[in-house]
Write a protein that holds these residues in place. Structure first.
Motif, PDB file in Angstrom:
ATOM      1  N   ASN A  12      10.201  11.862   8.549  1.00  0.00           N
ATOM      2  CA  ASN A  12       9.050  12.391   9.266  1.00  0.00           C
ATOM      3  C   ASN A  12       7.727  12.117   8.576  1.00  0.00           C
ATOM      4  OD1 ASN A  12      10.577  13.600  11.368  1.00  0.00           O
ATOM      5  ND2 ASN A  12      11.244  15.141   9.916  1.00  0.00           N
ATOM      6  N   LYS A  13       7.740  11.221   7.581  1.00  0.00           N
ATOM      7  CA  LYS A  13       6.538  10.996   6.798  1.00  0.00           C
ATOM      8  C   LYS A  13       5.637   9.966   7.479  1.00  0.00           C
ATOM      9  CE  LYS A  13       7.001   8.614   3.093  1.00  0.00           C
ATOM     10  NZ  LYS A  13       7.364   8.223   1.744  1.00  0.00           N
ATOM     11  N   ARG A  14       4.322  10.199   7.410  1.00  0.00           N
ATOM     12  CA  ARG A  14       3.342   9.244   7.911  1.00  0.00           C
ATOM     13  C   ARG A  14       2.148   9.247   6.972  1.00  0.00           C
ATOM     14  NH1 ARG A  14       1.160   9.706  13.999  1.00  0.00           N
ATOM     15  NH2 ARG A  14       3.348   9.234  14.440  1.00  0.00           N
ATOM     16  N   LEU A  15       1.669   8.044   6.619  1.00  0.00           N
ATOM     17  CA  LEU A  15       0.534   7.922   5.717  1.00  0.00           C
ATOM     18  C   LEU A  15      -0.729   7.612   6.503  1.00  0.00           C
ATOM     19  CD1 LEU A  15       2.149   5.700   2.934  1.00  0.00           C
ATOM     20  CD2 LEU A  15       1.717   8.148   2.804  1.00  0.00           C
ATOM     21  N   ILE A  17      -4.938   6.188   6.503  1.00  0.00           N
ATOM     22  CA  ILE A  17      -5.595   4.981   6.013  1.00  0.00           C
ATOM     23  C   ILE A  17      -5.863   5.088   4.517  1.00  0.00           C
ATOM     24  CG2 ILE A  17      -7.658   3.560   6.174  1.00  0.00           C
ATOM     25  CD1 ILE A  17      -5.810   3.270   8.536  1.00  0.00           C
ATOM     26  N   LYS A  18      -6.353   6.266   4.072  1.00  0.00           N
ATOM     27  CA  LYS A  18      -6.652   6.452   2.652  1.00  0.00           C
ATOM     28  C   LYS A  18      -5.388   6.353   1.812  1.00  0.00           C
ATOM     29  CE  LYS A  18      -8.795   9.673  -0.622  1.00  0.00           C
ATOM     30  NZ  LYS A  18      -9.445  10.996  -0.794  1.00  0.00           N
ATOM     31  N   GLY A  19      -4.317   7.012   2.294  1.00  0.00           N
ATOM     32  CA  GLY A  19      -3.048   6.962   1.570  1.00  0.00           C
ATOM     33  C   GLY A  19      -2.511   5.547   1.490  1.00  0.00           C
ATOM     34  N   THR A  20      -2.647   4.802   2.595  1.00  0.00           N
ATOM     35  CA  THR A  20      -2.180   3.417   2.615  1.00  0.00           C
ATOM     36  C   THR A  20      -2.962   2.560   1.631  1.00  0.00           C
ATOM     37  OG1 THR A  20      -1.536   3.626   4.932  1.00  0.00           O
ATOM     38  CG2 THR A  20      -1.833   1.402   4.083  1.00  0.00           C
ATOM     39  N   PHE A 200       0.717   3.419  20.924  1.00  0.00           N
ATOM     40  CA  PHE A 200       2.103   3.135  21.307  1.00  0.00           C
ATOM     41  C   PHE A 200       2.851   2.376  20.214  1.00  0.00           C
ATOM     42  CE2 PHE A 200       0.066   3.648  25.526  1.00  0.00           C
ATOM     43  CZ  PHE A 200       0.884   4.646  26.025  1.00  0.00           C
ATOM     44  N   LEU A 201       2.170   1.462  19.539  1.00  0.00           N
ATOM     45  CA  LEU A 201       2.828   0.728  18.457  1.00  0.00           C
ATOM     46  C   LEU A 201       3.116   1.645  17.266  1.00  0.00           C
ATOM     47  CD1 LEU A 201       0.835  -2.634  18.553  1.00  0.00           C
ATOM     48  CD2 LEU A 201       3.156  -2.191  19.387  1.00  0.00           C
ATOM     49  N   GLN A 202       2.269   2.659  17.055  1.00  0.00           N
ATOM     50  CA  GLN A 202       2.522   3.645  16.007  1.00  0.00           C
ATOM     51  C   GLN A 202       3.822   4.395  16.283  1.00  0.00           C
ATOM     52  OE1 GLN A 202       0.596   4.599  12.980  1.00  0.00           O
ATOM     53  NE2 GLN A 202       2.686   5.358  12.764  1.00  0.00           N
ATOM     54  N   LYS A 203       4.048   4.723  17.560  1.00  0.00           N
ATOM     55  CA  LYS A 203       5.296   5.400  17.938  1.00  0.00           C
ATOM     56  C   LYS A 203       6.503   4.509  17.629  1.00  0.00           C
ATOM     57  CE  LYS A 203       5.615   8.837  19.784  1.00  0.00           C
ATOM     58  NZ  LYS A 203       5.767  10.208  19.231  1.00  0.00           N
ATOM     59  N   CYS A 204       6.376   3.213  17.903  1.00  0.00           N
ATOM     60  CA  CYS A 204       7.466   2.283  17.581  1.00  0.00           C
ATOM     61  C   CYS A 204       7.754   2.287  16.088  1.00  0.00           C
ATOM     62  CB  CYS A 204       7.103   0.860  18.033  1.00  0.00           C
ATOM     63  SG  CYS A 204       7.075   0.616  19.805  1.00  0.00           S
ATOM     64  N   THR A 323      -0.821  -5.632  12.706  1.00  0.00           N
ATOM     65  CA  THR A 323      -0.882  -5.806  11.257  1.00  0.00           C
ATOM     66  C   THR A 323      -1.290  -4.520  10.547  1.00  0.00           C
ATOM     67  OG1 THR A 323      -1.487  -8.130  11.608  1.00  0.00           O
ATOM     68  CG2 THR A 323      -1.821  -7.233   9.410  1.00  0.00           C
ATOM     69  N   ILE A 324      -2.297  -3.837  11.099  1.00  0.00           N
ATOM     70  CA  ILE A 324      -2.714  -2.569  10.493  1.00  0.00           C
ATOM     71  C   ILE A 324      -1.559  -1.572  10.497  1.00  0.00           C
ATOM     72  CG2 ILE A 324      -4.096  -0.485  10.951  1.00  0.00           C
ATOM     73  CD1 ILE A 324      -5.636  -2.502   9.444  1.00  0.00           C
ATOM     74  N   LEU A 325      -0.871  -1.471  11.643  1.00  0.00           N
ATOM     75  CA  LEU A 325       0.255  -0.537  11.730  1.00  0.00           C
ATOM     76  C   LEU A 325       1.419  -0.991  10.866  1.00  0.00           C
ATOM     77  CD1 LEU A 325       0.122   0.325  15.532  1.00  0.00           C
ATOM     78  CD2 LEU A 325      -0.565   1.757  13.618  1.00  0.00           C
ATOM     79  N   SER A 326       1.582  -2.313  10.755  1.00  0.00           N
ATOM     80  CA  SER A 326       2.633  -2.830   9.874  1.00  0.00           C
ATOM     81  C   SER A 326       2.334  -2.484   8.422  1.00  0.00           C
ATOM     82  CB  SER A 326       2.744  -4.351  10.041  1.00  0.00           C
ATOM     83  OG  SER A 326       3.724  -4.875   9.182  1.00  0.00           O
ATOM     84  N   ILE A 327       1.051  -2.539   8.040  1.00  0.00           N
ATOM     85  CA  ILE A 327       0.667  -2.178   6.672  1.00  0.00           C
ATOM     86  C   ILE A 327       0.956  -0.702   6.415  1.00  0.00           C
ATOM     87  CG2 ILE A 327      -1.324  -1.850   5.149  1.00  0.00           C
ATOM     88  CD1 ILE A 327      -2.471  -4.448   6.310  1.00  0.00           C
ATOM     89  N   THR A 328       0.550   0.169   7.363  1.00  0.00           N
ATOM     90  CA  THR A 328       0.805   1.609   7.166  1.00  0.00           C
ATOM     91  C   THR A 328       2.298   1.905   7.218  1.00  0.00           C
ATOM     92  OG1 THR A 328       0.510   2.044   9.541  1.00  0.00           O
ATOM     93  CG2 THR A 328      -1.429   2.241   8.145  1.00  0.00           C
ATOM     94  N   TYR A 329       3.041   1.128   8.034  1.00  0.00           N
ATOM     95  CA  TYR A 329       4.494   1.307   8.141  1.00  0.00           C
ATOM     96  C   TYR A 329       5.186   0.913   6.837  1.00  0.00           C
ATOM     97  CZ  TYR A 329       9.264  -0.029   9.526  1.00  0.00           C
ATOM     98  OH  TYR A 329      10.624  -0.181   9.598  1.00  0.00           O
TER      99      TYR A 329
END
Length: 606
Positions: A12-15, A17-20, A200-204, A323-329
């Motif tokens: 259930n963890k999500r980071l 922008i600052k954390g990333t 939607f991509l964040q949900k994926c 790419t941004i979501l891939s980086i945070t993922y």
């Protein structure tokens, strides 16, 4: 439990922008990503070229279209020369792009391979340093397995995406300016249509990360089932339990497959939904451009430019979201490495002085294994003087092996103290542990040569082949070396064509040699050293016992009570306590637990 019911601190963890960003800085520092500066400079040069191309191609297309129409109307040679030059320029750009693309892929693959090797090395190094209690904790082991599977790839992806985002941002800025200067309304429509993609991509990504966290256990289950199915264990054939293994493998495999199928369905749905607003904005933008051609007299060349630029901008915005979501993922996986980094390590000391004439003392020691509520050691107090030969006996589960784990500092006592020459072993466990040389019941069988299997007993010095042969003669290993053409250099295990297997008794002799090769030790610990030996070999070991152990303190755990005849002290364990302590004759005369155990075995030898 399905992926979507699965919850833990990982799933259930999500980071943010600052954390990333902080994770990215830590990653570059921890994994030496900037070490290969030559490859990085080449990659940056390629990225700069890639930045120029997206805005150059639409402009060249516009000029080709306008110049072509002008040539069609005028037939002027000068116009033809200009058109030819523009076409050649576009051709050269495509050639350059075709040339640098494989170079870019090669550099990225090289950097990612270096990152993968570096990451796995760091995971292995950290795991070799953490306390034993963590390795025996199933939850910690799952987390380590999770990192080992996912971290190397995701660190490589995180760093590569961080480079790619520079190109994408430059493309968005340069092509965006081109579009806005031509028609600002078209630019706004394209940007608005791309915004819903992020959600939607964040949900994926949430689904994928949760799946990765959940899948650790079933993947390990099917891996173990597969290993059992191809193992050399004769029981799998004798007892015909391969069908059971196959059933467990299929069960775990189906569980993973079903969750993957569900994940694919949900991801496909969300990706389809995310692309819908972008598609609508693309159609509206094209309609607006066509309107300007029809009603505002927009040139065909500008139309060609806008068609190319709109497609490029939409692609760049989509790539930006991905790419941004891939980086945070991927940053989530890197953040999980901090969990491993923060696990307590065994203390390392630079002290090279190994204590001599060791006196051992247990003071009211209690111990409970991590994750259990059953006390295994219950208030043990005793003293062991230098040079004593001690046998530890007792029923299974009475705490005998655990006693040696506490003595060697592999586990921290729950309460009480273990003292070496008056010093608590927790004060400097690394140095104090060098006092001991051990043959554990669950000893390591390593896929390396016989010589190297012995050498690992003392990694603090260089051990020559001559010294290996000498210890082999002393411990009886030389008795079976003649069976192998490469002698002590014979590779053991099933790795490669020349791998050889030893019997249980032969392995036990190698383990005794491993323990005795260790220099500077004052205490020898043998946990069931004769369990796999035949009677003749066992009798020979008893005969050579005093020669092998010399003046060292020796603690031997054994269910075979023959060893008790050659020691001067016997400790009898029962239910985590020492219930009897004395020599063989004294304990026999007490008619207690030891006496009953001894005569119970002796009757079978009459």
């Amino acid at each position: 439990m399905s992926v979507y019911e699965f919850t833990n601190e990982l799933g259930n963890k999500r980071l943010g922008i600052k954390g990333t960003f902080n994770i990215l800085k830590t990653t570059i520092k921890d994994f030496d990503f900037l070490k290969d500066k030559k490859s990085l400079n080449k990659l940056l040069l390629i990225l700069m070229v890639n930045i120029i191309m997206p805005v150059t191609v639409p402009i060249l297309n516009k000029n080709i279209t306008n110049t072509g129409l002008s040539l069609y109307k005028s037939g002027d040679n000068k116009t033809f020369t200009i058109l030819f030059s523009i076409i050649i320029s576009l051709f050269l750009i495509n050639v350059i792009n075709s040339f640098i693309y494989p170079i870019k892929i090669k550099i990225i693959n090289k950097l990612q391979l270096n990152v993968h090797m570096n990451v796995r090395s760091k995971i292995l190094l950290k795991c070799s340093q953490i306390k034993l209690k963590y390795i025996n904790d199933a939850k910690v082991y799952d987390r380590i397995e999770f990192l080992n599977v996912w971290l190397p790839y995701n660190i490589g992806a995180l760093l590569m995406n961080s480079f790619n985002i520079l190109t994408i941002i430059a493309t968005i800025v340069s092509v965006g300016i081109l579009v806005f200067l031509t028609n600002w309304l078209v630019g706004i429509i394209i940007i608005i249509g791309s915004i819903p993609q992020m959600f939607f991509l964040q949900k994926c990504n949430d689904f994928q990360y949760r799946y990765a966290s959940w899948a650790t256990v079933p993947n390990r289950q099917r891996g173990k089932a597969f290993s059992l199915g191809i193992s050399s264990n004769p029981e799998r054939i004798a007892y015909d339990f391969v069908p059971i293994i196959k059933e467990r493998f299929i069960e775990a495999n189906n569980q993973v497959k079903n969750e993957q199928k569900e994940l694919t369905k949900k991801s496909t749905l969300f990706r389809f939904i995310s692309s819908f607003p972008a598609t609508v904005s693309y159609i509206v933008a094209l309609g607006l451009v066509l309107y300007q051609i029809y009603y505002k007299g927009l040139s065909v060349g500008t139309f060609s430019l806008m068609i190319t630029a709109i497609g490029t901008l939409m692609g760049a915005l989509t790539s930006f979201s991905n790419t941004i979501l891939s980086i945070t993922y991927t940053a989530r996986f890197v953040d999980d490495y901090s969990y491993l980094k923060n696990l307590d390590e065994e203390l390392v000391s630079e002290n090279t002085d190994i204590p001599k004439n060791v006196r051992i003392e247990f003071r009211d020691v209690h111990f409970t294994y991590p994750g259990s509520d059953r006390e295994v050691i219950k208030g043990i107090s005793l003293k062991i003087e230098p040079g004593e030969k001690i046998a530890i006996v007792g029923l299974n589960g009475s705490g005998k092996s655990t006693f040696t784990y506490l003595l060697t500092g592999l586990y921290k006592v729950t309460s009480g103290e273990v003292l070496i020459n008056g010093k608590n072993i927790e004060y400097d466990p690394c140095t104090l542990r060098r006092v001991f040389s051990c043959v554990f019941q669950d000893f390591g069988r390593y896929d390396m040569s016989i010589a190297d299997n012995i050498r690992v007993g003392d990694t603090n010095r260089v051990i020559t082949d001559e010294e290996i042969l000498e210890i082999c003669n002393e411990t009886g290993v030389s008795n079976f070396l003649g069976n192998f053409k490469n002698g002590i250099h014979t590779i053991l295990g099933d790795m490669g064509d020349e791998g050889a297997n030893l019997s249980g008794g032969q392995w036990q002799r190698v383990m005794i040699a491993r323990a005795l090769i260790r220099k500077g030790t004052s205490v020898l610990i043998f946990d069931e050293p004769t369990a796999a030996l035949d009677p003749k070999s066992e009798a020979q070991l008893y005969k050579d016992f005093n020669t092998l152990t010399a003046d060292k303190t020796t603690i031997t755990i054994s269910h075979r009570l023959g060893i008790t005849g050659i020691v001067n002290r016997i400790l009898v364990f029962e239910d985590g306590k020492i219930v009897e302590d004395g020599c063989h004759e004294d304990l026999i005369s007490k008619d207690g637990l030891y006496s009953r155990m001894y005569y119970s075995q002796a009757q079978w030898y009459k």
